[in-house]
Scaffold this active site. Structure first.
Site, mmCIF file in Angstrom:
data_model
loop_
_atom_site.group_PDB
_atom_site.id
_atom_site.type_symbol
_atom_site.label_atom_id
_atom_site.label_comp_id
_atom_site.label_asym_id
_atom_site.label_seq_id
_atom_site.Cartn_x
_atom_site.Cartn_y
_atom_site.Cartn_z
ATOM 1 N N ASP A 91 30.031 -21.679 -0.951
ATOM 2 C CA ASP A 91 31.561 -22.041 -0.222
ATOM 3 C C ASP A 91 32.486 -21.328 -0.161
ATOM 4 O OD1 ASP A 91 29.529 -23.493 1.543
ATOM 5 O OD2 ASP A 91 30.845 -25.414 0.872
ATOM 6 N N HIS A 148 23.879 -19.957 -3.988
ATOM 7 C CA HIS A 148 22.138 -19.230 -2.897
ATOM 8 C C HIS A 148 21.929 -17.921 -2.738
ATOM 9 C CE1 HIS A 148 21.784 -24.468 -2.892
ATOM 10 N NE2 HIS A 148 22.509 -23.931 -3.459
ATOM 11 N N SER A 251 34.653 -20.387 -9.310
ATOM 12 C CA SER A 251 35.233 -18.848 -9.695
ATOM 13 C C SER A 251 34.788 -17.988 -8.693
ATOM 14 C CB SER A 251 34.556 -18.264 -11.011
ATOM 15 O OG SER A 251 34.839 -17.241 -11.505
#
Length: 284
Positions: A91, A148, A251
């Protein structure tokens, strides 16, 4: 630009690693009053959507870091089913995306860095990505902070590269030359159906802790020189959409592919909000 410069310049003087170690202690504290207060402030200030969390009750988290690296409810981020799709690894928001031109990766107006520098100074390691493509995705404090796999891949090498810990927000990217190749980072290089793929997890101020599912915490401690691990035997294979690592605090992740191996979606551009699992490109 002047505002960005004035905001960024003090970071050169800050004891970045010392501040990050202090923040790590605070975020791992299990003091109930402190961690609940800290979590509430972040949820309120950044508008964190706790309805998406597997555990929506903030008081159930043992520490702030447990909250920050929280799991999502199953199915809340469906994995793309488009044939040959490259899935978004996190995200966040796109910082930049495009071509790697003559080994150079665009950072912001007037600023860039090389794939060689990003990957720890090794021309051999960077060679497969010559004239390939890159995407840089920034994770804000409100985002899900597990990372992921964009494609199924078999791990070939992991590299821990020491460096500074500047902020990685847009203002700092506009000011600090070679920002993402200066900050401490962990690069994981996979063999995939689209050829070599590099996932570079870039640390930042208050974000010096990076871990992977196969190794655990890679940093801290920081190191004085580049360290690498080869996975020639018994190398782990991770499926598309499977968790590969996480930031303990938020980050940036940079994804690299080689020449004529992948193409980004037409709308993958600076400022675009992206979600884990959605299609951001296709393998060629």
């Amino acid at each position: 630009m002047i505002k960005d410069t004035l905001t960024t310049l003090p970071q050169y003087l800050l004891p970045q690693h010392t501040l990050s170690r202090l923040m790590s202690r605070l975020t791992h504290s299990k003091n109930v009053a402190w961690k609940n207060f800290f979590i509430r402030q972040i949820v309120r200030h950044y508008g964190v959507n706790m309805d998406e969390a597997l555990e929506p009750n903030i008081e159930a988290y043992p520490s702030f870091n447990h909250f920050f690296t929280r799991e999502l409810k199953p199915g809340i981020r469906p994995l793309t089913s488009v044939p040959n799709a490259i899935a978004c690894p996190a995200d966040g928001a796109v910082s930049q995306a495009g071509q790697i031109t003559a080994g150079t990766i665009f950072q912001a107006k007037g600023k860039s860095f090389t794939a060689v520098d990003l990957l720890g100074g090794s021309a051999e390691r960077a060679a497969p990505f010559q004239d390939g493509v890159f995407s840089t995705i920034y994770l804000s404090p409100k985002d899900y902070h597990r990372l992921h796999m964009p494609l199924t891949g078999t791990l070939r090498e992991m590299v821990h590269i020491p460096g500074r810990l500047f902020s990685v927000n847009a203002a700092t990217a506009n000011v600090v030359p070679g920002l993402f190749a200066r900050n401490e980072r962990v690069a994981a290089i996979f063999d995939t159906e689209a050829g070599p793929m590099a996932l570079v997890l870039v640390g930042a101020i208050f974000v010096s802790s990076v871990e992977t599912v196969w190794h655990g915490v890679v940093t801290p401690p920081t190191v004085s020189s580049v360290q690498s691990w080869r996975y020639d035997d018994n190398a782990p294979t991770l499926q598309i959409g499977e968790e590969m690592g996480r930031f303990n605090m938020g980050s940036t992740i940079i994804v690299l592919f080689g020449k004529d191996r992948a193409a980004w979606a037409e709308d993958l551009a600076a400022g675009k909000s992206v979600r884990l699992g959605e299609m951001i490109g296709k393998k060629l």
